[in-house]
Design a protein around this motif. Structure first.
Motif, short mmCIF file in Angstrom:
data_model
loop_
_atom_site.label_atom_id
_atom_site.label_comp_id
_atom_site.label_asym_id
_atom_site.label_seq_id
_atom_site.Cartn_x
_atom_site.Cartn_y
_atom_site.Cartn_z
N ARG A 169 74.09 62.90 -53.24
CA ARG A 169 74.92 63.89 -53.92
C ARG A 169 75.98 63.18 -54.75
O ARG A 169 76.53 62.15 -54.34
CB ARG A 169 75.63 64.78 -52.90
N ILE A 171 79.52 64.54 -56.32
CA ILE A 171 80.39 65.71 -56.27
C ILE A 171 81.71 65.36 -56.96
O ILE A 171 82.35 64.37 -56.59
CB ILE A 171 80.65 66.15 -54.83
N PRO A 254 74.74 72.90 -50.31
CA PRO A 254 73.88 71.89 -50.93
C PRO A 254 73.81 71.96 -52.45
O PRO A 254 73.47 70.96 -53.09
CB PRO A 254 72.50 72.18 -50.30
N GLU A 257 77.91 70.72 -57.09
CA GLU A 257 78.09 69.43 -57.75
C GLU A 257 79.50 69.28 -58.31
O GLU A 257 79.97 68.16 -58.50
CB GLU A 257 77.07 69.25 -58.88
#
Length: 266
Positions: A169, A171, A254, A257
């Motif tokens: 990920r 973020i 999930p 972002e």
């Protein structure tokens, strides 16, 4: 820390080339990686790692030996240490990672001596499906390890995640006072935590524009939240709820972002 698109593209290509599917149903490959949660305040964080050792009731493996590591170069990256094959989950019983460091960290413009040169981490893991591969991440969190100008107490964390690019990920976001004003909050610690506040996985610090970034991190399959911590917080407890600015807490689903956090006048 500036987001460099070209670098991230190269990193994604690198990760694709590193992680190979396991076509066998008879064993799982577990690969160990060393990484660092970024800190915007320093330009170098070099430590002589004397040894990183992985032990269980039936295994004793040296993962890294007598190597200088600049942990800042690992922010948004992973340093592969070693891989092992297992054919039974019981091989991981009482798994621990033992880290031995030299007593000095080189920050570029100065060096700091510290006492905590031996660290033992217990490895938490969940049901393993033999035939699927996994990664064990060993992370030095500089944001909570450095306190003031002269204190360093190394804070390492470790966890296991399934080896899939979907687990990676990136973020980003900003920390503001209020949603209406959007006055940026600089040098504020932002953390990714478990929903029960029992575990801090990653932390970083906002820049001069109030922006934070977690680049290409691996997250476990748990209920997670993202939150702002009180300035100067030093995480010493297994329950970090007292360090969290409650109004800033948001669920980290999930699909997220980019996310902005608001802390009012704190």
């Amino acid at each position: 820390m500036k987001k460099i698109i070209f670098f991230m593209a190269i990193l994604l290509i690198f990760l694709n080339s590193c992680f190979k599917p396991n076509n066998s149903n008879d064993y799982s490959t577990i690969t160990f990686y060393l990484t660092d949660s970024p800190n915007n305040d320093i330009k170098k964080a070099e430590i002589l790692v004397k040894e990183i050792r992985f032990t269980t009731d039936s295994t004793d493996i040296v993962l890294l030996n007598n190597e200088k590591v600049d942990f800042l170069t690992l922010a948004g990256d992973l340093k592969e240490l070693k891989g092992i094959d297992i054919n039974d989950e019981s091989v991981l019983k009482n798994a621990k990672i033992n880290i031995t460091l030299d007593s000095t960290i080189d920050l570029g413009n100065k060096s700091i001596n510290f006492d905590s040169t031996s660290i033992e981490l217990e490895l938490s893991y969940y049901n393993i499906n033999i035939g699927r591969d996994y990664n064990i991440i060993i992370d030095l969190d500089l944001a909570t390890s450095l306190s003031g100008d002269s204190n360093f107490n190394p804070k390492f964390r470790t966890w296991m995640v399934a080896d899939s690019l979907a687990d990676y990920r990136t973020i980003t976001g900003y920390v503001y006072d209020y949603e209406e004003n959007k006055n940026p909050k600089v040098n504020r610690p932002v953390a990714i935590i478990t929903k029960d506040s029992s575990e801090l996985l990653y932390s970083t610090i906002t820049n001069s524009e109030g922006k934070f970034a977690f680049k290409k991190i691996k997250l476990p399959l748990k209920d997670l939240e993202i939150a702002v911590l009180y300035s100067g917080a030093t995480i010493e407890s297994t329950n970090i709820s007292s360090y969290i600015i409650i109004d800033s807490v948001k669920e980290l689903s999930p699909s997220i972002e980019n996310i902005n956090l608001y802390i009012g006048d704190f």
